[in-house]
Scaffold this motif. Structure first.
Motif, mmCIF file in Angstrom:
data_model
loop_
_atom_site.group_PDB
_atom_site.id
_atom_site.type_symbol
_atom_site.label_atom_id
_atom_site.label_comp_id
_atom_site.label_asym_id
_atom_site.label_seq_id
_atom_site.Cartn_x
_atom_site.Cartn_y
_atom_site.Cartn_z
ATOM 1 N N ALA A 486 0.825 -1.230 0.000
ATOM 2 C CA ALA A 486 0.000 0.000 0.000
ATOM 3 C C ALA A 486 0.847 1.264 0.000
ATOM 4 O O ALA A 486 0.339 2.351 -0.300
ATOM 5 N N LYS A 487 2.153 1.128 0.255
ATOM 6 C CA LYS A 487 3.016 2.333 0.243
ATOM 7 C C LYS A 487 2.948 3.019 -1.112
ATOM 8 O O LYS A 487 3.032 4.248 -1.215
ATOM 9 N N ASP A 489 0.591 3.750 -2.811
ATOM 10 C CA ASP A 489 -0.514 4.711 -2.915
ATOM 11 C C ASP A 489 -0.073 6.118 -2.564
ATOM 12 O O ASP A 489 -0.722 7.096 -2.935
ATOM 13 N N THR A 490 1.061 6.230 -1.867
ATOM 14 C CA THR A 490 1.490 7.543 -1.353
ATOM 15 C C THR A 490 2.629 8.132 -2.154
ATOM 16 O O THR A 490 3.101 9.227 -1.836
ATOM 17 N N SER A 492 4.869 9.533 -5.387
ATOM 18 C CA SER A 492 4.860 10.114 -6.733
ATOM 19 C C SER A 492 6.291 10.227 -7.236
ATOM 20 O O SER A 492 7.239 10.184 -6.450
ATOM 21 N N ARG A 532 -1.625 -4.760 -7.508
ATOM 22 C CA ARG A 532 -2.845 -3.944 -7.416
ATOM 23 C C ARG A 532 -2.505 -2.508 -7.002
ATOM 24 O O ARG A 532 -3.124 -1.566 -7.447
ATOM 25 N N HIS A 533 -1.457 -2.351 -6.200
ATOM 26 C CA HIS A 533 -1.074 -1.005 -5.756
ATOM 27 C C HIS A 533 -0.065 -0.367 -6.708
ATOM 28 O O HIS A 533 -0.024 0.849 -6.857
ATOM 29 N N PRO A 536 -1.864 1.652 -10.212
ATOM 30 C CA PRO A 536 -2.316 3.058 -10.088
ATOM 31 C C PRO A 536 -1.136 4.022 -9.881
ATOM 32 O O PRO A 536 -1.143 5.132 -10.413
ATOM 33 N N MET A 537 -0.109 3.585 -9.114
ATOM 34 C CA MET A 537 1.053 4.479 -8.894
ATOM 35 C C MET A 537 1.747 4.770 -10.228
ATOM 36 O O MET A 537 2.054 5.922 -10.554
ATOM 37 N N ARG A 540 0.125 7.230 -12.482
ATOM 38 C CA ARG A 540 0.188 8.648 -12.056
ATOM 39 C C ARG A 540 1.477 9.330 -12.518
ATOM 40 O O ARG A 540 1.630 10.543 -12.395
#
Ligand code: GCU
Length: 599
Positions: A486-487, A489-490, A492, A532-533, A536-537, A540
């Protein structure tokens, strides 16, 4: 100022006497295949090469290929009729259980008959031998080659006999800190004559090499060259692309070299339409046929343009590990399975890691329409200040580009993988990049770099090597080596370069069939959660133009010990070594298929 390479030559690298002007496209030439069973002698002490005081044996030892003179002859260094054998091509590790872990010297011997013909030249050609090879013909030392993944050859016109001949090769795959790759890698050190061996038979003056590709940025202008080797250097050479009706004739100069350009109405090669053309290069004394696709590849700001249009590279990394049977890939069948899996995954791109793969892979990618990242094994901790190491790396680069410079599928030449920052490293790899541009100005130069955090939520892609690259390669393992899944997700990404980036490695491991909740490591659920995580990263990242998951299939690796989980396999495959698809496979496939559908 003398180039780094020139200084090295003065530095006594002369011991490598192999003929570097590789014969282009050996399979299209008249040749005698020397594949099949070869006699072997396993020689961990190199007693077939050195005497008991470690001096090279004067007469060549086993290379001399002597036979006992009579019943009282106590000759030990000889290949007896009952010598065991190994198949060539093939690594030795997967052919005999006792050789699985073997690192050292194995001597190979192959006898063959040959009928010499006047006016012909003969080259003993090896697709690859891991790692160091010393080659003898009829007891005479021809020379040596270092580097386990590129072709090499020796001219043997004078050494071949009419009738019975014998080749002996000392293959040594011991790892060394001053080697390329260095002693520590993350793959199995498969040793042996791992690719085809041929006796190439060409006219006295033959077409040594040719380059037939589109000029940079043009979809109908071909700019190429041809080089003849032999006494008749000045000849008329015609280049024909019959299906397009295009052809031209040029005259080679006193060095046997000529550039040519011709206009042609061509269907561009692309993953959607991997159009290949029959191309023939015809000199007065020789002719060669090839199948070549024509496409352009460029960057424009942070975009990658294929045939002038932006392309997103949906990719996966692949090791040359054979599916189902393990061991080094060398056959079309192996290549077809791996590339078909990549295709089914929704890929239009593959990263062939971390060394040049067998030509069967790049030609299959041409046919199947997969874009290719091809790399030399400048991997992890290389001795950057050692001139002999640079010479070795540059030679492997030259051999890689020379072999595959007519392959439409190859869009990237990669100089290195995950190398530590430092001036000597930067100078080393920058010199390789310059050499690659000198050898081939039509493709893009890249390397897989390691990012760093500018702050806890921002990854900065600013490796100084980036200034020497056309496309930034970046390996990241957020969710596996770097924090929980999940990291991602944060996080960029930012870069200092106005260049496109490919995330050349991402992913996590799982043992196929191992299940649990998504927080339980080594389960398919955990690996799937990493993907899954990740997706999306990656979506972006504004300058991301491609991605290659690490890795298509589990592969053997001596650094992966966990019993019942790894068992000496790197388990980051989306597919197991037995072809079983893990949950993460379907997550990436669905994403890639959605990207392809959205185009
Ligand atoms: C590295 C490296 C690979 C290796 C992978 C892994 O990034 O480039 O060769 O196999 O990570 O750790 O699985």
């Amino acid at each position: 100022m003398k180039t780094l390479a020139a200084m090295l030559l003065i530095g006594g690298v002369a011991c490598y006497s192999q003929d570097t002007a590789l014969v282009q496209n050996p399979s299209a030439r008249r040749n005698l295949s020397l594949n099949g069973p070869w006699k072997i002698i396993v020689d961990p002490y190199e007693a077939g090469y050195y005497d008991f005081h470690l001096n090279p044996i004067r007469d060549g030892g086993l290379g001399a290929n002597k036979s006992p003179a009579g019943k009282s002859d106590r000759l030990e260094l000889t290949f007896l009729p009952n010598a065991p054998t190994l198949q060539v091509p093939g690594d030795w590790n997967t052919q005999k259980p006792e050789l699985l872990w073997y690192e050292g010297t194995i001597w190979y011997q192959r006898e063959f008959n040959y009928v010499k013909k006047p006016g012909r030249r003969l080259f003993l050609w090896f697709g690859a031998a891991n790692y160091q090879a010393i080659v003898y013909l009829n007891g005479q030392k021809l020379g040596r080659h270092e580097g386990g993944f590129t072709p090499f050859q020796f001219e043997v016109t004078g050494a071949i006999r009419d009738g019975a001949n014998a080749v002996v090769v000392k293959v040594d795959d011991q790892r060394h800190p001053d080697a390329v790759p260095p002693a520590m890698t993350d793959w199995w050190n498969y040793g042996g004559l791992t690719r085809d061996v041929k006796l190439i038979d060409v006219p006295e003056t033959f077409i040594q090499d040719y380059f037939v590709q589109l000029a940079k940025g043009s979809l109908n202008r071909i700019a190429g060259w041809v080089r003849l080797d032999g006494p008749r250097k000045r000849q008329k050479v015609a280049v024909h692309i019959p299906e397009s009706g295009a052809s031209t004739t040029v005259e080679t100069d006193d060095n046997g070299f000529a550039r040519f350009a011709l206009d042609a109405a061509l269907t561009p090669w692309s993953p959607e339409n991997p159009k290949l053309y029959d191309v023939s290069v015809e000199a007065e004394s020789d002719r060669v046929h090839d199948r070549i696709g024509f496409r352009t590849i460029e960057t424009s700001g942070q975009k990658i343009l294929l045939n002038g249009k932006p392309v997103f590279l949906r990719g996966v990394s692949i090791h040359a590990e054979a599916p189902f049977r393990a061991g080094r890939v060398f056959s079309e069948a192996d290549a077809r399975v791996l590339l078909t899996w990549a295709r089914e995954l929704g890929c239009n791109f593959v990263r062939l890691a971390h060394y040049p793969h067998d030509e069967v892979m790049t030609r299959m990618a041409d046919q199947m329409g997969l874009l290719v990242w091809s790399e030399i094994p400048v991997y992890w901790a290389v001795q950057w200040q050692n001139p002999a190491v640079y010479a070795n790396a540059e030679r492997q680069l030259t051999e890689m580009i020379t072999r595959d410079h007519n392959r439409a599928s190859i869009i990237f030449w990669s100089m290195a993988n995950e190398t530590p920052l430092g001036d000597a490293r930067l100078k080393f790899i920058a010199a390789l990049a310059a050499k690659a541009r000198e050898l081939d100005s039509t493709r893009l130069i890249t390397a897989a770099t390691l990012p760093h955090y500018a702050d806890p939520a921002t990854i900065m892609v600013d490796d100084p090597l980036g200034q020497h690259l056309d496309v930034l390669g970046c390996n990241e393992y957020i969710g596996w080596y770097d924090g929980p899944p999940a990291k991602a997700d944060t996080i960029s990404f930012r870069t200092v370069y106005d260049k496109p980036m490919v995330v050349s490695e991402f992913g996590g491991a799982a043992a196929f069939g191992r299940h649990g909740d998504e927080d339980t490591a080594w389960t398919e659920e955990f690996q799937a959660n990493v993907y899954r995580h990740q997706i999306p990263m990656l979506r972006r990242i504004p300058f991301l133009q491609g991605m290659t998951a690490w890795i298509l299939m589990d592969f053997r690796c001596p650094r992966r010990f966990l019993p019942g989980i790894q068992d000496y396999y790197n388990r980051k495959g989306l597919i197991s070594d037995r072809g079983e698809k893990k949950q993460a496979y379907y997550i990436l496939r669905d994403y890639y298929q959605s990207l392809a559908a959205a185009k």
